[in-house]
Scaffold this active site. Structure first.
Site, PDB file in Angstrom:
ATOM      1  N   ASN A  33     -12.859   2.738  -5.548  1.00  9.61           N
ATOM      2  CA  ASN A  33     -11.431   3.003  -5.729  1.00  9.61           C
ATOM      3  C   ASN A  33     -10.837   3.650  -4.487  1.00  9.61           C
ATOM      4  OD1 ASN A  33     -11.939   2.041  -8.245  1.00  9.61           O
ATOM      5  ND2 ASN A  33     -11.910   4.035  -9.257  1.00  9.61           N
ATOM      6  N   GLU A  58     -16.148  -3.607 -21.468  1.00 10.47           N
ATOM      7  CA  GLU A  58     -16.745  -4.870 -21.928  1.00 10.47           C
ATOM      8  C   GLU A  58     -17.888  -5.188 -20.972  1.00 10.47           C
ATOM      9  OE1 GLU A  58     -13.206  -7.147 -21.462  1.00 10.47           O
ATOM     10  OE2 GLU A  58     -13.437  -7.233 -19.295  1.00 10.47           O
ATOM     11  N   HIS A 102     -14.557   1.542  -0.127  1.00  5.49           N
ATOM     12  CA  HIS A 102     -13.473   0.595   0.192  1.00  5.49           C
ATOM     13  C   HIS A 102     -12.277   1.284   0.839  1.00  5.49           C
ATOM     14  CE1 HIS A 102     -15.014  -2.595  -2.929  1.00  5.49           C
ATOM     15  NE2 HIS A 102     -15.711  -2.571  -1.811  1.00  5.49           N
ATOM     16  N   TYR A 124       0.821  -1.217   0.000  1.00  3.30           N
ATOM     17  CA  TYR A 124       0.000   0.000   0.000  1.00  3.30           C
ATOM     18  C   TYR A 124       0.857   1.270   0.000  1.00  3.30           C
ATOM     19  CZ  TYR A 124      -3.919  -3.097   0.452  1.00  3.30           C
ATOM     20  OH  TYR A 124      -4.831  -4.084   0.190  1.00  3.30           O
ATOM     21  N   SER A 164     -16.244  -4.498 -12.608  1.00  7.20           N
ATOM     22  CA  SER A 164     -16.462  -5.823 -13.191  1.00  7.20           C
ATOM     23  C   SER A 164     -17.661  -6.552 -12.604  1.00  7.20           C
ATOM     24  CB  SER A 164     -15.206  -6.672 -13.013  1.00  7.20           C
ATOM     25  OG  SER A 164     -14.931  -6.843 -11.633  1.00  7.20           O
TER      26      SER A 164
END
Ligand code: OAD
Length: 232
Positions: free
Chosen positions: A91, A203, A108, A55, A177
């Protein structure tokens, strides 16, 4: 489309064109690391040096990246949208803030924050943690950890997010995703509340079929176009 109340969810795909690696797929952050070595509480207690190094490197790298057109478009939406707006990001980078977003939650956690295991303070943090600095709030030595939500931990601000989803009439997911819950389930909650749901992604994601509309392409192109439609 004339929504009043908007919830935007973003994932690693919105920062990809700024040079921040995504998690999954070739060149993804998890390709070089086992999740259970760097992104679980157990990993931290087993090997704090390794976790801090991981990190600390990502935090230092933030100085080398800039917000792209997608972050800036959301910043413009935040400045100009008169109705309710909540931008929820998975993010841990600071590119939304630097792109001008204010009505923003980091579900998060954030790289530029540290959490004290002794007093539970959450502190803005710029530098490394590997050298075990004392907690500025309580003085405890060696008790600061990255303020990141690891696997098995509860994301931040879920009450506020749930409330915003319950009254949203537009939900937009960008560059995620759809593999990590609870964020991947937000589209279901928004639909149940009657929101129109749009996915913007390179996608189709794992949960594309749950959206009313999917637009495929780069965030740096799709997000400014959508914001133009909204603020026109
Ligand atoms: P992923 O890496 O799983 O997914 C990134 C998504 O962005 C993929 O669907 C890509 O197709 C898409 N993408 C890539 N480049 C893009 C671009 N230029 N424009 C638009 N889309 C693009 O990242 P997340 O979904 O954010 O959690 O991952 C969710 C969580 O998993 C992360 O917050 C992290 C990780 O484990 C924790 O660490 C707790």
């Amino acid at each position: 489309m004339k929504p009043r109340s908007i919830v935007v969810l973003t994932g690693a795909g919105i920062s990809a064109e700024s040079g921040v690696p995504t998690f999954r797929g070739p060149d993804g952050l998890w390709e070089g690391h086992r999740v259970e070595d760097v992104a679980t509480p157990e990993a931290f207690f087993r090997n704090p040096d390794r976790v801090h190094a991981f990190y600390d490197a990502r935090r230092a790298r933030l100085a080398e990246v800039e917000p792209n057109a997608a972050h800036k478009a959301l910043g413009m939406l935040d400045a100009r949208w008169p109705g309710d707006l909540l931008i929820v990001t998975q993010n841990v980078d600071d590119l939304h803030e630097r792109g001008g977003a204010r009505r923003l939650l980091h579900m998060h956690g954030r790289l530029k924050s540290a959490r004290c295991l002794a007093c539970d303070a959450r502190l803005d943090w710029e530098g490394p943690l590997a050298h075990r600095p004392p907690c500025p709030a309580c003085g405890a030595a060696g008790r600061l950890r990255p303020d990141i939500v690891w696997f098995g931990e509860m994301p931040y601000d879920m009450d506020r997010i749930d409330r915003a989803l319950a009254r949203a009439d537009l939900f937009v997911a960008i560059g995620t995703s759809g593999q990590v819950y609870p964020a991947a389930g937000f589209v279901e909650d928004a639909r149940a509340a009657g929101a129109y749901c749009i996915e913007l992604n390179l996608e189709p994601s794992d949960v594309s079929f749950r959206f009313h509309e999917c637009r495929l392409g780069r965030a740096s192109e799709l997000v400014p176009a959508l914001v133009d439609e909204l603020v026109a």
